[in-house]
Every structure is written in C-alpha cells, then in structure tokens.
Write an enzyme that holds these catalytic residues in place. Structure first.
Site, PDB file in Angstrom:
ATOM      1  N   ASP A 139      34.997  11.828  16.915  1.00  0.00           N
ATOM      2  CA  ASP A 139      34.871  12.987  17.540  1.00  0.00           C
ATOM      3  C   ASP A 139      35.284  12.693  19.392  1.00  0.00           C
ATOM      4  O   ASP A 139      34.565  12.147  19.826  1.00  0.00           O
ATOM      5  CB  ASP A 139      33.739  13.456  17.408  1.00  0.00           C
ATOM      6  CG  ASP A 139      33.831  15.203  17.783  1.00  0.00           C
ATOM      7  OD1 ASP A 139      35.014  15.804  17.633  1.00  0.00           O
ATOM      8  OD2 ASP A 139      32.740  15.755  18.029  1.00  0.00           O
ATOM      9  N   HIS A 146      34.263  22.646  28.580  1.00  0.00           N
ATOM     10  CA  HIS A 146      32.954  22.471  27.842  1.00  0.00           C
ATOM     11  C   HIS A 146      32.119  21.228  28.629  1.00  0.00           C
ATOM     12  O   HIS A 146      31.049  21.148  28.744  1.00  0.00           O
ATOM     13  CB  HIS A 146      33.136  21.987  26.513  1.00  0.00           C
ATOM     14  CG  HIS A 146      32.188  21.222  25.594  1.00  0.00           C
ATOM     15  ND1 HIS A 146      31.001  22.029  25.301  1.00  0.00           N
ATOM     16  CD2 HIS A 146      31.772  19.999  25.315  1.00  0.00           C
ATOM     17  CE1 HIS A 146      30.315  21.088  24.513  1.00  0.00           C
ATOM     18  NE2 HIS A 146      30.663  19.997  24.775  1.00  0.00           N
ATOM     19  N   GLU A 211      29.242  23.159  17.336  1.00  0.00           N
ATOM     20  CA  GLU A 211      30.451  23.134  18.232  1.00  0.00           C
ATOM     21  C   GLU A 211      31.691  23.543  17.765  1.00  0.00           C
ATOM     22  O   GLU A 211      32.067  23.093  16.550  1.00  0.00           O
ATOM     23  CB  GLU A 211      30.533  21.510  18.803  1.00  0.00           C
ATOM     24  CG  GLU A 211      29.400  21.176  19.375  1.00  0.00           C
ATOM     25  CD  GLU A 211      29.629  19.840  20.213  1.00  0.00           C
ATOM     26  OE1 GLU A 211      30.305  18.812  19.532  1.00  0.00           O
ATOM     27  OE2 GLU A 211      28.677  19.481  21.206  1.00  0.00           O
ATOM     28  N   GLU A 213      35.190  23.423  16.995  1.00  0.00           N
ATOM     29  CA  GLU A 213      36.320  22.325  17.154  1.00  0.00           C
ATOM     30  C   GLU A 213      37.566  22.526  16.234  1.00  0.00           C
ATOM     31  O   GLU A 213      37.210  23.136  15.553  1.00  0.00           O
ATOM     32  CB  GLU A 213      35.469  20.852  16.870  1.00  0.00           C
ATOM     33  CG  GLU A 213      34.465  20.739  18.030  1.00  0.00           C
ATOM     34  CD  GLU A 213      34.141  19.123  17.781  1.00  0.00           C
ATOM     35  OE1 GLU A 213      35.095  18.263  17.321  1.00  0.00           O
ATOM     36  OE2 GLU A 213      32.926  18.678  18.406  1.00  0.00           O
ATOM     37  N   ASP A 245      30.983  20.485  14.699  1.00  0.00           N
ATOM     38  CA  ASP A 245      30.059  19.284  15.006  1.00  0.00           C
ATOM     39  C   ASP A 245      28.563  19.905  15.253  1.00  0.00           C
ATOM     40  O   ASP A 245      28.327  19.762  16.458  1.00  0.00           O
ATOM     41  CB  ASP A 245      30.917  18.643  16.027  1.00  0.00           C
ATOM     42  CG  ASP A 245      29.837  17.501  16.544  1.00  0.00           C
ATOM     43  OD1 ASP A 245      29.342  17.062  15.582  1.00  0.00           O
ATOM     44  OD2 ASP A 245      30.022  16.966  17.609  1.00  0.00           O
ATOM     45  N   ARG A 249      20.734  19.135  20.051  1.00  0.00           N
ATOM     46  CA  ARG A 249      20.632  18.950  21.385  1.00  0.00           C
ATOM     47  C   ARG A 249      19.405  18.099  22.106  1.00  0.00           C
ATOM     48  O   ARG A 249      19.668  17.249  22.658  1.00  0.00           O
ATOM     49  CB  ARG A 249      20.916  20.019  22.231  1.00  0.00           C
ATOM     50  CG  ARG A 249      22.092  20.980  21.894  1.00  0.00           C
ATOM     51  CD  ARG A 249      23.423  20.267  22.263  1.00  0.00           C
ATOM     52  NE  ARG A 249      24.642  20.785  22.052  1.00  0.00           N
ATOM     53  CZ  ARG A 249      25.893  20.581  21.751  1.00  0.00           C
ATOM     54  NH1 ARG A 249      25.758  19.135  21.958  1.00  0.00           N
ATOM     55  NH2 ARG A 249      26.902  21.068  21.778  1.00  0.00           N
ATOM     56  N   GLN A 252      19.995  14.658  20.842  1.00  0.00           N
ATOM     57  CA  GLN A 252      21.117  14.011  21.363  1.00  0.00           C
ATOM     58  C   GLN A 252      20.933  13.762  22.888  1.00  0.00           C
ATOM     59  O   GLN A 252      21.130  12.457  23.374  1.00  0.00           O
ATOM     60  CB  GLN A 252      22.215  14.862  21.360  1.00  0.00           C
ATOM     61  CG  GLN A 252      23.342  14.715  22.032  1.00  0.00           C
ATOM     62  CD  GLN A 252      24.539  15.890  22.060  1.00  0.00           C
ATOM     63  OE1 GLN A 252      24.250  16.839  21.411  1.00  0.00           O
ATOM     64  NE2 GLN A 252      25.637  15.520  22.799  1.00  0.00           N
ATOM     65  N   LYS A 265      24.159  13.723  16.293  1.00  0.00           N
ATOM     66  CA  LYS A 265      25.360  14.350  15.821  1.00  0.00           C
ATOM     67  C   LYS A 265      25.480  13.931  14.126  1.00  0.00           C
ATOM     68  O   LYS A 265      26.478  14.502  13.526  1.00  0.00           O
ATOM     69  CB  LYS A 265      26.252  13.757  16.334  1.00  0.00           C
ATOM     70  CG  LYS A 265      26.650  14.217  17.876  1.00  0.00           C
ATOM     71  CD  LYS A 265      27.017  15.556  18.090  1.00  0.00           C
ATOM     72  CE  LYS A 265      27.568  15.764  19.637  1.00  0.00           C
ATOM     73  NZ  LYS A 265      28.017  16.908  19.735  1.00  0.00           N
ATOM     74  N   THR A 269      28.744  17.430   9.554  1.00  0.00           N
ATOM     75  CA  THR A 269      29.842  17.952  10.241  1.00  0.00           C
ATOM     76  C   THR A 269      30.463  18.873   9.017  1.00  0.00           C
ATOM     77  O   THR A 269      30.719  18.298   8.345  1.00  0.00           O
ATOM     78  CB  THR A 269      30.702  16.758  10.734  1.00  0.00           C
ATOM     79  OG1 THR A 269      30.089  15.879  11.788  1.00  0.00           O
ATOM     80  CG2 THR A 269      32.052  17.492  11.437  1.00  0.00           C
ATOM     81  N   GLU A 385      25.828  26.259  25.824  1.00  0.00           N
ATOM     82  CA  GLU A 385      26.597  26.815  27.038  1.00  0.00           C
ATOM     83  C   GLU A 385      26.537  28.292  27.404  1.00  0.00           C
ATOM     84  O   GLU A 385      26.288  28.708  28.360  1.00  0.00           O
ATOM     85  CB  GLU A 385      28.080  26.613  26.811  1.00  0.00           C
ATOM     86  CG  GLU A 385      28.576  25.146  26.818  1.00  0.00           C
ATOM     87  CD  GLU A 385      30.016  24.901  26.486  1.00  0.00           C
ATOM     88  OE1 GLU A 385      31.047  25.515  27.053  1.00  0.00           O
ATOM     89  OE2 GLU A 385      30.443  24.405  25.155  1.00  0.00           O
TER      90      GLU A 385
END
Ligand code: MN
Length: 443
Positions: A139, A146, A211, A213, A245, A249, A252, A265, A269, A385
């Site tokens: 990834d 971002h 996420e 993606e 993904d 948080r 992580q 992570k 996925t 975000e």
C-alpha cells in the site's frame, strides 16, 4: 495509450441494460471479476460485466465463438483466479477486449448474439471472490493532501515528511486479509496509548477508520534484480479496482514508529470485485505534473509519457450507511467525493519505484494507491481527516447521528466512475464493507 473503436462513445450493445445512461458497465468498459451464482457450489470462474449481466468466460471459452489469441485469453480466465490471463500481457488483454466488443456490439451477427445471450448470468444473482491469487500486497501513500491532513494530526509542526515529494512511499501489507466487497469484518483488538496515559492499554479499537483508495493489479511480473523502467511500467499493470484500507488509528499511531503500519492495518482490506482495465481507462488519462515550485521527480521517475498522460481522472465518493439509516430506510450519508487525478504520484511511478531496487513483482500482486484526498477539506478520503483527528464530530444526514470514527454496524461504500464530454461513461461498481462488533474477549 491509443484510443480505438472500442472507446467510441456512440457504440451500443444489443443488451439494452448496457446502453442505459449512467450504467457502470457499458460496452466500452468490459471489466473482469471472478464469480459464481450466489449460494451455489458452481466452480468459480472469470467473467466480464456488461450492463446488468456477467458474460461467463469459462462458458465462452468452451465454445467456438472466439479464436486465436482472444480464445487463449478467455481460456486463461476459465479458472478460479485471473492470474493466467494477467500473465499473458497486453496483446492478449487487447485481443480479448476487441473480440468481446465485436460479439457484444449492436450489429454483431444474430447467431453470435443468441449464443452469447445463452451464457449470460444476471449480476443480481452472483457472488464474487478476490479475483487473483495475490502473492503480495503493497500500500502506497501518494496523496499530498492526505499526507498533510494526517501529518497535522500526528506531527502538527511538521506535517509532511521530507521524503514525500521525492518518492512514492509505501509499506508492505498483508495479502491474506484482503477480502472482496460485501465481506464484513470484526472491529480489531490491539494496543494503544490513550492521550496523556503513561502506559498503553489493550482493547477493541476506539478510532476505527476507512481509507478511500484505488488498487491496481500486476500483469506480467519482473525478474528479481531487474527493475521496470518508467517507460515500461504500464505494460505490467492490468487494471484498477476500488480499495478500502480499513485502519485502526489508535493502534496504528502507537505502533508504527519507527517501522510502519502493522496491526493498525493488517486486519482487513476490502476491494471491489470488478477490475477495470487500463485499456478501458485510456480515454480518461490526464497530464501529471508536480507544481513548479516543488521538487521535480528524479530522472528515473520522470518521462514524457508520464507527464503527458500519467494521471487518471477517476471520480470517487464515500458513502456511510449506518444501522440507523437501515432502520429508517434513509439514504446513506455522502462523506466525501474527489478524483484520483489529484494524486501526487502516478501508478507507473509507483510500480517503477517498487522495483527499482530489484524487488520482483509477481502476476496478480495488488498495489494500493494510498488514501485519495483532494485539495479541499471536503475531499478528504478518511474520517480521521474529516473529523480533524476526532476533535470535530461530523453530522450524518438521514439519521441525525454524528461520527468522529466508525461505529459498529456502520457500512462504508466506495464508488468510482469516469465521465467526460464526448467519452463513454464507465464505472467501477462499489466496494462495501460493514463493521461488526469486536470479540468480547481475546484472551
Ligand atoms: Mn492506506
């Protein structure tokens, strides 16, 4: 990328649903998946989407409608993964696209139409699996918007790391936990350091995120020790999908210094079932450039073709469908929308960077682009975000709820499509996943 008659926006199919305005799978798209009738014990096999149907490639390959390289391509799609087809490379991909287009277009011979119609399976009746045997999943992290948004949460004085504008950075992920759209997953357990706490705690994730993606699949691989130059990178890319993904948080941000993402992570996925080919995306290529006052790519990551058409204008959106939405029959809340064209590095640059030290990519490998956030705050591709690291709750339309991070029962849906005047609209379908409650205990 040359355009040909298969990109003609006026081309129509004899299958009416393929010609419907706004259809994701018109004649000009022809994306690939691995499918079978839902709930059946049929063998998994490759298929191509057209309108509201799947063209069964195993059945097509068993007949006499195809010949030559196209027939070889269809036979390579007849098994339970598309690796053999991806390994054949662009001449076979193009031959099968052109042969399918000829069989499915409005003016195809009546006998061919009848023969193909007999091997269609309604999209509504099928289930999917991950379309390739993914040996490795990597990834990337290639949206500067971002990177700045998340960087502000982790390192307020220095949001952008110095390497970001010089190379497409990435981490090696887990292929084993890649699942196809529609597969739910449990909220993960892990270790986190709560703000202000002297020691970490162990428990279910409190800051679960998605996420937005895209992913892309490796066609022919490269030998170990033989880098793929930028000019040849796209010969190794079969097509693209939507990718989520999922990210814990709290886990992580505690664990990833100094080696990078791990349990934050690796629990799940999600990918969309349909792979939209690079051929289908050809009309939507856009120029790539870094702003003139920012570092320019080093020569091995720079080239005329990449500058002229390295980018791809894929429109993307993220929808949140909570348990409350479903209970009320309310429409999902749109969390954000953006385009892949804003990415700071192209798919060709990502593939070349991956191999430049000698790493061998293998057919069927999955590469993620990293979160796709656009230049404005509303275009952010992750909830960390949108909620400013959990400090600003988001009002959710249709249910009267708020969110800072995902809650149990939340379903996140990614959608992608390409459209522009004078070009046929094509879509990716969707990538959907639901958050199930964490295990009560893991000890
Ligand atoms: Mn990611």
């Amino acid at each position: 990328m040359n355009l040909d008659h298969t990109h003609d926006p006026l081309a129509r199919s004899w299958l009416a649903s393929a010609n419907a305005p706004g259809a994701d799978f018109p004649l000009q798209n022809l994306p690939y998946a691995v499918f079978r009738r839902a709930g059946s014990t049929e063998p998994w096999r490759g298929g191509v989407a057209l309108g509201d149907q799947v063209v069964d490639l195993a059945a097509l390959a068993a007949g006499t409608l195809l010949e030559g390289v196209a027939a070889q391509g269809a036979r390579a799609c007849a098994g339970d993964a598309l690796n053999d087809f991806l390994a054949l490379g662009r001449p076979a991909w193009r031959a099968l696209r052109h042969a399918l287009f000829a069989l499915l277009r409005q003016d195809a011979p009546a006998t061919a139409q009848a023969a193909v119609r007999a091997l269609l399976v309604p999209l509504a009746d099928v289930e999917y699996r991950v379309p390739t045997r993914i040996g490795d999943y990597t990834d990337f992290y290639t949206s500067i918007h971002h990177a700045r948004n998340v960087g502000r949460v982790i390192r307020p004085d220095n949001p952008l790391t110095p390497n970001f504008q010089w190379l497409p950075i990435a981490y090696h992920g887990r292929a084993s936990s890649v699942v196809v759209s529609g597969t739910p997953f449990r909220r993960p357990w892990g270790q986190a350091l709560p703000p202000g706490a002297p020691t970490p705690s162990f428990g279910p994730c409190k800051r679960l995120d998605y996420e937005l993606e895209m992913g892309f699949y490796v066609g022919p691989g490269n030998a170990q020790g033989e880098p793929v130059p930028l000019t040849q990178a796209e010969d190794h890319i079969f097509g693209m999908c939507l990718l989520n993904d999922w990210s814990a948080r709290d886990h992580q941000f505690w664990e990833m210094n100094p080696l990078g993402p791990f349990l934050g992570k690796n629990f799940c996925t999600s990918i969309s079932p349909w792979i939209v080919t690079m051929e289908a995306l050809a009309p939507y290529r856009v120029p790539f450039a870094h702003p003139a006052d920012e570092p320019q790519p080093l020569s091995y990551l720079d080239g005329a073709a990449n500058r002229a058409e390295g980018g791809i204008d894929v429109r993307l959106e993220v929808l949140l469908n909570t348990a409350q939405h479903r209970a009320r029959g309310a429409a999902p809340h749109r969390l954000s929308a953006t385009s892949f064209r804003h990415q700071y590095w192209t798919v060709a640059q990502m593939l070349t960077q991956h191999t430049v030290g000698g790493c061998n990519l293998q057919t069927g490998d999955l590469l993620g682009t990293g979160t796709i956030s656009g230049p404005t705050p509303e275009e952010a591709g992750a909830i960390v975000e949108l909620s400013a690291g959990g400090r600003q709750p988001i009002a959710i339309s249709g249910s009267g709820e708020t969110r800072t991070f995902l809650e149990d029962g939340d379903t996140v849906v990614l959608r992608g499509w390409c459209e522009a005047p004078g070009r046929a609209r094509i879509g990716f379908g969707e990538c959907r996943g639901e958050v199930l409650p964490a295990l009560a205990s893991v000890t």
